[in-house]
Design a protein around this motif. Structure first.
Motif, PDB file in Angstrom:
ATOM      1  N   UNK A   1       6.419   0.540   8.133  1.00 30.87           N
ATOM      2  CA  UNK A   1       5.174   0.172   8.362  1.00 30.87           C
ATOM      3  C   UNK A   1       4.502  -0.098   6.902  1.00 30.87           C
ATOM      4  N   UNK A   2       4.892   0.387   5.861  1.00 32.01           N
ATOM      5  CA  UNK A   2       4.305   0.012   4.550  1.00 32.01           C
ATOM      6  C   UNK A   2       4.616  -1.440   4.015  1.00 32.01           C
ATOM      7  N   UNK A   3       6.006  -1.638   4.394  1.00 28.06           N
ATOM      8  CA  UNK A   3       6.696  -2.895   3.981  1.00 28.06           C
ATOM      9  C   UNK A   3       5.734  -3.831   4.574  1.00 28.06           C
ATOM     10  N   UNK A   4       5.626  -3.843   5.702  1.00 26.67           N
ATOM     11  CA  UNK A   4       4.913  -4.873   6.813  1.00 26.67           C
ATOM     12  C   UNK A   4       3.694  -5.264   6.336  1.00 26.67           C
ATOM     13  N   UNK A   5       2.603  -3.933   6.181  1.00 33.57           N
ATOM     14  CA  UNK A   5       1.549  -4.013   5.181  1.00 33.57           C
ATOM     15  C   UNK A   5       1.615  -4.954   4.100  1.00 33.57           C
ATOM     16  N   UNK A   6       2.767  -4.573   3.045  1.00 39.51           N
ATOM     17  CA  UNK A   6       2.569  -5.385   1.744  1.00 39.51           C
ATOM     18  C   UNK A   6       2.849  -6.578   1.846  1.00 39.51           C
TER      19      UNK A   6
ATOM     20  N   UNK B   1       8.994 -12.999  -1.905  1.00 38.55           N
ATOM     21  CA  UNK B   1       9.541 -11.574  -1.290  1.00 38.55           C
ATOM     22  C   UNK B   1       9.526 -11.913   0.256  1.00 38.55           C
ATOM     23  N   UNK B   2       8.822 -12.787   0.828  1.00 38.68           N
ATOM     24  CA  UNK B   2       8.590 -12.927   2.415  1.00 38.68           C
ATOM     25  C   UNK B   2      10.148 -13.723   2.584  1.00 38.68           C
TER      26      UNK B   2
END
Length: 807
Positions: free
Chosen positions: A61-66, A75-76
């Protein structure tokens, strides 16, 4: 040792990068970790052991928000590269786990294990449900069930076509995964189902589900491509056994005609025991919700191959055994018996002459036993089924001089059953081009043959003699006002009418019968003098001269006698009902007359001079084969006793004097006097269950009409005692009569009398009604049992002053 050191170094390196991706917030550290992991995608050990864990970290979840917050293109790009360059199965499984939030751990030691494949198939087949649970109203259209399974079907079709191409190129292919996925989708109920937006007609409905897309396309492809036939048959053979029934049912429902089923399934019925059980037993004998098209497809499929015809003969033996089983006739619903009847006629229609002779003994036993037990039934539809099958089987057996013939009114159901005997195994298939070309000359020939018979009368006649003899110039006489001259006149007196009914003169007999009812009602005094003698004549009267409306005229006269001189006539009817040497038809006539007379007598007395006036004729209800008329009475009483919020206070029905209340016991109790005494020609509790069922209905109606009579409580107790002895009867008509009588008792007896007189038996009666409402094979019995339970519960609540729940 080198390989061990390499594995340890890889393990430490991956753990370090994954820790960085999980905890670090620095962009450069994240870029370095992603580049390093992307560089390991070509390493077999990494993709086999650590790739799934890396993906789980990346979908956290944290990576998706980032990624969404920082809009960092590099990064994407690296994040997407990790999913696009790796093996497809771990990627799909990880994404599905992320959507469902199931936290399912993947077996990293063997990405191709059975457990892994089972989990993956489960996630794919349930993807619409998984996404809908998370996204709810925001679910994309492509992930809604109807659209998703259409896309999945198209993907499977594309896979099958690519498989054919690979096989032609000499490559080996396996369809195990597709077979398991297809079975999983079907066992979840998405194989084939009726689209609610389509027409409800059987011929125009379009099945939805995965086979709604696959079946028509596969039928078209297998017609021209033998390799696609073998691929499709292999696909079905590898379906797991637990899913075989769902797959076969969905496929057959979606195909049109047995030849398409034969192309797609091949010899599956011979090679797979589960498929054989489903096709030859379960679909034909245990289920009855399928349309006739499925029966035609299944039985036609069995008949299209010489090896499968052995199973067709086996099916005939099984169906004959069920169809002529008297216990099955009594304990199964009409719809299931109709379904088995269709299966029997279709199977017989598909037999060849040599097979008919081989199975002649089974067919004869089926015809004799099955037809007889259906003719003994009280339900008209079942009797008609027996008649139709008897006629069809006797014609198929080709027994000169002994073919069965029955008299019955034809309807759509009868015409459908008869049409099944003309069915051929190629019905329902789309005609080939050459076949369609051959149809035209046949039609033209039939039209040519029809011309002479239609045009003979229109050909001009040139014979001079015929022109001279023509009567066209003569003016016809006006005979519209002419009437047939009668030699006899209608009788004007009751005694003359009685003599006319016993006369050998056909015209006098008919005139006397036509005016009998009106004479009896107008001349009350004379009628009372000869009432019993008149009853005896009418009861034994036969339609010797084929009189129009004979039964209705005779019944009206019998009712007129009963309401004019009640007690002596009712005593005569109830005595003769249990006497010797009467036919079942005469006993049924007595019950109908008692019911109609009680209905007329129960009408309120409007004035004090009513007794001195001629008795008006009651309009008899239409003849009925079932309990429709009396069920309407019960439902009307239930509605009158139901309290509805928002309609104001309903005024209770006021009791009014009538002529039935004082004589209700004369109608009721004599009918219960000798029911358990078998006579030489009459056994009410034995073989004469038709009369027993009608007796129960009549007693229930009498109980209903005596609702405000002083004797109502005694009638209710006596009727329940009688009911208790026959409540488990095997005949459906009798059980319907029992339940109708129970409803009448609960409606006719006051609540305080129910608790006082029947308090000990009410709980046992309630348990029995609940069991009937849940498990009886007849839908009318279940409905009546539910109505009785509702009435009993309302009565108990009202008497015990239990407040009803507010809604």
């Amino acid at each position: 040792m080198g390989s061990v050191e390499t594995e340890c170094f890889l393990k430490l390196q991956v753990r370090s990068h994954l820790r960085t991706l999980s905890c670090s917030q620095e962009r450069m550290e994240l870029l370095h970790a992603l580049r390093s992991l992307a560089g390991l995608l070509e390493d077999a050990e990494f993709t086999r052991t650590y790739y799934a864990r890396a993906l789980q970290v990346l979908v956290a979840k944290d990576w998706s928000k980032r990624l969404l917050h920082d809009h960092d293109k590099e990064l994407e790009r690296l994040w997407r590269e990790m999913f696009l360059r790796g093996p497809a199965e771990p990627v799909l499984m990880t994404l599905l786990d992320a959507i469902s939030s199931a936290r399912c751990e993947v077996d990293r030691s063997s990405a191709d294990s059975a457990q892994y494949r089972e989990a993956l198939i489960g996630q794919i087949s349930a993807l619409p449900s998984i996404t809908s649970n998370q996204l709810r109203a925001n679910t994309p259209e492509d992930l809604l069930p109807h659209r998703f399974y259409t896309l999945l079907a198209e993907s499977i079709l594309e896979t099958l076509e690519r498989t054919c191409q690979a096989l032609r190129a000499g490559h080996d292919c396996s369809l195990s995964f597709i077979s398991q996925l297809l079975g999983k989708v079907c066992i979840q109920g998405n194989g084939s189902y009726e689209n609610p937006h389509n027409s409800i007609n059987e011929g125009s409905n379009c099945p939805s589900g995965i086979f709604g897309t696959m079946a028509p396309r596969l039928s078209s492809l297998t017609r021209v491509d033998p390799l696609m036939q073998r691929v499709t048959q292999n696909l079905l053979e590898k379906v797991p056994e637990r899913c075989m029934e769902s797959v076969i049912t969905g496929l057959v429902l979606s195909l049109k005609g047995p030849t398409a089923v034969s192309r797609l399934m091949g010899d599956l019925v011979l090679n797979n025991k589960k498929a054989q059980f489903v096709l030859t037993h379960k679909m034909l004998l245990q289920q009855y919700q399928h349309p006739s098209l499925l029966l035609k497809s299944v039985l036609g499929y069995l008949s299209l191959d010489s090896e499968r015809r052995v199973l067709l003969k086996q099916v005939l033996r099984s169906v004959c055994q069920v169809w002529c089983n008297s216990s099955a006739v009594k304990h199964t619903c009409v719809e299931q018996q109709l379904y088995v009847t269709r299966a029997l006629l279709l199977t017989v229609a598909l037999l060849q002459n040599s097979e008919v002779q081989e199975l002649r003994q089974e067919l004869v036993q089926c015809m004799l036993g099955g037809v007889q037990c259906r003719l003994d039934s009280n339900i008209e539809r079942i009797r008609r089924m027996g008649m139709v099958v008897g006629e069809c089987l006797s014609q198929k057996l080709d027994t000169p001089g002994s073919q069965l013939q029955f008299q019955y009114e034809s309807n759509e159901e009868i015409q459908e059953l008869r049409s099944l005997m003309e069915y051929q195994a190629v019905e329902g298939e789309e005609p080939e081009s050459d076949a369609s070309n051959n149809l035209q000359p046949i039609v033209e020939a039939s039209e040519v043959c029809a011309v002479p018979s239609q045009s003979i009368t229109s050909l001009p006649v040139n014979d001079s003699d015929s022109e001279l003899d023509s009567d066209d110039d003569l003016t016809p006489f006006d005979m519209s006002a002419d009437q047939e001259k009668r030699i006899s006149a209608p009788p004007r007196y009751v005694r003359d009418c009685l003599e006319g009914l016993m006369s050998e003169d056909a015209e006098r007999f008919e005139l006397s019968l036509q005016v009998a009812a009106s004479l009896l009602r107008k001349n009350v005094t004379t009628t009372q003098e000869v009432s019993v003698q008149f009853c005896r004549v009418l009861l034994h009267l036969e339609d010797r001269y084929n009189t129009t409306l004979f039964l209705s005229l005779r019944q009206n006269a019998m009712v007129a006698l009963t309401v004019t001189h009640v007690k002596p006539v009712v005593d005569y009817w109830t005595t003769e009902f249990f006497s010797l040497n009467y036919s079942l038809r005469q006993r049924l006539d007595i019950l109908e007359v008692l019911a109609l007379s009680a209905q007329e007598l129960s009408e309120p007395i409007r004035s004090k001079q009513a007794a001195a006036q001629p008795i008006p004729e009651v309009v008899p209800p239409e003849q009925f084969d079932d309990i429709t008329h009396w069920r309407h009475i019960v439902e009307k009483r239930i509605q009158s006793k139901t309290r509805r919020i928002g309609k104001g206070v309903t005024q209770p029905v006021k009791a009014a004097p009538n002529r039935f209340a004082p004589v209700a016991g004369c109608f009721f109790f004599p009918l219960l006097k000798n029911y358990d005494r078998p006579q030489t020609t009459f056994d009410l509790l034995g073989s004469d269950h038709l009369v027993l069922g009608r007796l129960l209905h009549t007693l229930g109606l009498l109980m209903h009409l005596a609702v405000n009579a002083p004797v109502a409580s005694q009638m209710g107790r006596a009727l329940l005692d009688f009911i208790w002895a026959v409540r488990f009867h095997t005949d459906q008509m009798v059980r319907r009569g029992v339940l109708f009588a129970v409803c009448s008792v609960f409606l006719g007896m006051h609540s305080e009398n129910l608790l006082t007189d029947l308090g000990e038996d009410l709980m046992e009666a309630r348990a029995w009604l609940a069991d009937v409402a849940e498990s009886d094979c007849d839908s009318d019995c279940r409905s009546l049992a539910m109505q009785s339970l509702v009435l009993l519960d309302r009565t108990l609540k009202a008497q015990l002053k239990i407040p009803e729940m507010k809604t």
